[in-house]
Design a protein around this motif. Structure first.
Motif, PDB file in Angstrom:
ATOM      1  N   GLU A  95       0.857  -1.181   0.000  1.00  0.00           N
ATOM      2  CA  GLU A  95       0.000   0.000   0.000  1.00  0.00           C
ATOM      3  C   GLU A  95       0.902   1.243   0.000  1.00  0.00           C
ATOM      4  OE1 GLU A  95      -2.688  -0.047   3.250  1.00  0.00           O
ATOM      5  OE2 GLU A  95      -3.590  -1.972   2.710  1.00  0.00           O
ATOM      6  N   GLY A  96       0.417   2.282  -0.600  1.00  0.00           N
ATOM      7  CA  GLY A  96       1.212   3.508  -0.667  1.00  0.00           C
ATOM      8  C   GLY A  96       1.768   3.780  -2.042  1.00  0.00           C
ATOM      9  N   SER A  97       1.707   2.780  -2.942  1.00  0.00           N
ATOM     10  CA  SER A  97       2.257   2.972  -4.281  1.00  0.00           C
ATOM     11  C   SER A  97       1.481   4.035  -5.064  1.00  0.00           C
ATOM     12  CB  SER A  97       2.261   1.654  -5.057  1.00  0.00           C
ATOM     13  OG  SER A  97       3.282   0.796  -4.580  1.00  0.00           O
ATOM     14  N   MET A  98       0.155   4.107  -4.825  1.00  0.00           N
ATOM     15  CA  MET A  98      -0.648   5.126  -5.499  1.00  0.00           C
ATOM     16  C   MET A  98      -0.185   6.524  -5.074  1.00  0.00           C
ATOM     17  SD  MET A  98      -2.900   3.685  -7.511  1.00  0.00           S
ATOM     18  CE  MET A  98      -4.026   2.305  -7.729  1.00  0.00           C
ATOM     19  N   ARG A  99       0.040   6.685  -3.779  1.00  0.00           N
ATOM     20  CA  ARG A  99       0.513   7.971  -3.261  1.00  0.00           C
ATOM     21  C   ARG A  99       1.887   8.305  -3.834  1.00  0.00           C
ATOM     22  NH1 ARG A  99      -0.464   7.221   1.905  1.00  0.00           N
ATOM     23  NH2 ARG A  99       1.592   6.395   2.400  1.00  0.00           N
ATOM     24  N   LEU A 100       2.705   7.283  -3.967  1.00  0.00           N
ATOM     25  CA  LEU A 100       4.035   7.464  -4.541  1.00  0.00           C
ATOM     26  C   LEU A 100       3.930   7.948  -5.994  1.00  0.00           C
ATOM     27  CD1 LEU A 100       6.942   6.847  -3.447  1.00  0.00           C
ATOM     28  CD2 LEU A 100       6.820   4.699  -4.708  1.00  0.00           C
ATOM     29  N   LEU A 101       3.010   7.343  -6.734  1.00  0.00           N
ATOM     30  CA  LEU A 101       2.798   7.734  -8.129  1.00  0.00           C
ATOM     31  C   LEU A 101       2.323   9.182  -8.240  1.00  0.00           C
ATOM     32  CD1 LEU A 101       1.176   4.743 -10.040  1.00  0.00           C
ATOM     33  CD2 LEU A 101       2.797   6.360 -10.993  1.00  0.00           C
ATOM     34  N   ARG A 102       1.414   9.573  -7.360  1.00  0.00           N
ATOM     35  CA  ARG A 102       0.914  10.960  -7.403  1.00  0.00           C
ATOM     36  C   ARG A 102       2.038  11.943  -7.112  1.00  0.00           C
ATOM     37  NH1 ARG A 102      -3.258   8.364  -4.312  1.00  0.00           N
ATOM     38  NH2 ARG A 102      -5.044   7.884  -5.656  1.00  0.00           N
ATOM     39  N   ARG A 103       2.867  11.587  -6.145  1.00  0.00           N
ATOM     40  CA  ARG A 103       3.994  12.464  -5.802  1.00  0.00           C
ATOM     41  C   ARG A 103       4.952  12.588  -6.993  1.00  0.00           C
ATOM     42  NH1 ARG A 103       5.145  16.234  -1.807  1.00  0.00           N
ATOM     43  NH2 ARG A 103       7.305  16.777  -2.169  1.00  0.00           N
ATOM     44  N   ALA A 104       5.244  11.464  -7.642  1.00  0.00           N
ATOM     45  CA  ALA A 104       6.146  11.480  -8.800  1.00  0.00           C
ATOM     46  C   ALA A 104       5.532  12.268  -9.955  1.00  0.00           C
ATOM     47  CB  ALA A 104       6.461  10.056  -9.236  1.00  0.00           C
ATOM     48  N   ALA A 105       4.201  12.135 -10.132  1.00  0.00           N
ATOM     49  CA  ALA A 105       3.529  12.873 -11.207  1.00  0.00           C
ATOM     50  C   ALA A 105       3.624  14.372 -10.966  1.00  0.00           C
ATOM     51  CB  ALA A 105       2.071  12.434 -11.304  1.00  0.00           C
ATOM     52  N   ARG A 106       3.504  14.797  -9.692  1.00  0.00           N
ATOM     53  CA  ARG A 106       3.655  16.226  -9.392  1.00  0.00           C
ATOM     54  C   ARG A 106       5.072  16.688  -9.706  1.00  0.00           C
ATOM     55  NH1 ARG A 106       0.379  15.017  -4.887  1.00  0.00           N
ATOM     56  NH2 ARG A 106       2.177  14.950  -3.470  1.00  0.00           N
ATOM     57  N   LEU A 107       6.055  15.861  -9.343  1.00  0.00           N
ATOM     58  CA  LEU A 107       7.454  16.192  -9.624  1.00  0.00           C
ATOM     59  C   LEU A 107       7.682  16.326 -11.128  1.00  0.00           C
ATOM     60  CD1 LEU A 107      10.386  16.524  -8.519  1.00  0.00           C
ATOM     61  CD2 LEU A 107      10.633  14.042  -8.767  1.00  0.00           C
ATOM     62  N   ALA A 108       7.138  15.373 -11.896  1.00  0.00           N
ATOM     63  CA  ALA A 108       7.288  15.419 -13.352  1.00  0.00           C
ATOM     64  C   ALA A 108       6.616  16.659 -13.929  1.00  0.00           C
ATOM     65  CB  ALA A 108       6.701  14.152 -13.971  1.00  0.00           C
ATOM     66  N   SER A 109       5.459  17.024 -13.359  1.00  0.00           N
ATOM     67  CA  SER A 109       4.751  18.208 -13.838  1.00  0.00           C
ATOM     68  C   SER A 109       5.554  19.470 -13.567  1.00  0.00           C
ATOM     69  CB  SER A 109       3.379  18.303 -13.162  1.00  0.00           C
ATOM     70  OG  SER A 109       2.694  19.471 -13.565  1.00  0.00           O
TER      71      SER A 109
END
Length: 371
Positions: A242-256
């Motif tokens: 659990e937590g991978s979704m949150r990790l993905l959102r954080r990475a998506a913000r970084l990429a943005s």
């Protein structure tokens, strides 16, 4: 029969008229002439700019050909005369120009290709909005349909591309002083193409296009060189926890924030079978990654750090986002930290590692090149 070696092509590119592309081209031509290089002007468009015209003084000009069209004679670059003259270098303005319909070739860039094939080096100028692949984007940004365009391959095949960049304030000052357009056209230019927001976007396009060109050339010469990673690329490593979704959102913000492409990665050992809930977790991660416009990768490998490092090399990743380890201190003592092993594998690459805690706090960052 002797076939001449193809000439070298150097393109001076900018975000808009008035940044100084032609002036810089003439300046370098004058320097080379002073060093003994045989330089001629094939086609020069000064647009009434005195500084540009003055910079051409002393350079030989190949007179234009007079092309008959609709009962008129219109001047176009005389390609045959240039090839007969056989200079070492010819300076040619406005690469995307459309020739008179009755000319031998419809576009000036095609004339340039013929000159290059004759073994003559060419300096040319180009505004970023004339690239074919950017046509729709430029229209969307500026509301102006650019009708004179040339294929991207012309820039890709150039031996050197130089971006001529000035601040927006400098360009606006040149425009107001009548150094770009005639004084009666300035108000219209300022309310249309030369709006500040348009220039900001075009400037970014020009800088990015040259960076892409440099990166691809560097990759062709040496795919392993860290210099290839000019653009940011973000890789997020997910797992069945659990937590991978949150990790993905954080990475998506970084990429943005970085205006960078996003990649998701799941590494599964070949001898491990996922339970139904674990498989659903990974499928959910893939869907979320693709919703963010990212590419999701699944790799089978028994050595997870090596698999991540390989993907980072293959995709020229610059930023890796990982979740904080869930191993106990005893497991870390026996098997070592994945992060530490990954950093050791990435020592020759300029990659930043972002370690995110389970509670969603901001990630800790480490640079593999400094560890």
């Amino acid at each position: 029969m002797h076939i001449p070696k193809r000439g070298k092509h150097k393109v001076f590119i900018g975000m808009a008229p008035g940044v100084g592309k032609t002036y810089r081209m003439l300046e370098e031509g004058q320097q080379l002439k002073a060093e003994g290089v045989d330089v001629v002007i094939g086609l020069l468009e000064t647009h009434g700019r005195k500084e540009t015209a003055d910079k051409a003084i002393g350079l030989e000009v190949v007179p234009p050909a007079q092309i008959a069209y609709q009962n008129r004679l219109l001047p176009e670059m005389d390609v045959a005369a240039i090839c007969d003259r056989q200079p070492q270098l010819v300076l040619i303005d406005e690469l995307a120009h459309t020739n008179v319909p009755t000319s031998d070739r419809p576009k000036r860039y095609q004339d340039v290709e013929l000159i290059l094939a004759a073994g003559i080096d060419v300096f040319s100028t180009l505004n970023i909005q004339h690239l074919e692949s950017l046509n729709d984007l430029v229209t969307q940004i500026t509301g102006v349909v650019i009708r004179e365009r040339l294929p991207d391959r012309i820039l890709e095949e150039a031996n050197e591309v130089v971006v001529i960049d000035v601040t927006l304030e400098t360009l606006e000052e040149r425009l107001q002083d009548g150094k770009v357009y005639a004084l009666d056209k300035i108000p219209q230019a300022l309310t249309n193409f030369f709006q500040r927001r348009h220039l900001i976007a075009l400037r970014e396009l020009a800088l990015r296009e040259v960076a892409d060109n440099v990166e691809e050339q560097a990759i062709d010469q040496d795919p392993s060189t860290p210099f290839c990673n000019i653009h940011e690329r973000v890789l997020v490593c997910v797992s069945t926890y659990e937590g991978s979704m949150r990790l993905l959102r954080r990475a998506a913000r970084l990429a943005s924030y970085m205006n960078a492409p996003l990649y998701g990665l799941f590494v599964c050992p070949p001898d491990r079978f996922l339970s139904k809930s674990e498989a659903l977790q990974i499928e959910g991660c893939q869907r979320l990654c693709e919703e963010f416009g990212g590419e999701f990768l699944q790799v089978q490998a028994s050595n997870i750090p090596q698999a991540i490092a390989k993907v980072a090399r293959d995709y020229r990743i610059t930023q890796i986002v990982l979740g904080e380890t869930r191993r106990s201190r005893w497991q870390l003592f026996l098997r070592g930290s994945l992060t530490y092993r990954l950093m050791n594998l990435l020592t020759e690459q300029s990659v930043d590692l972002h370690i995110m805690s389970h509670d969603g706090r901001a990630p800790r960052s480490q640079n593999s090149a400094e560890s």
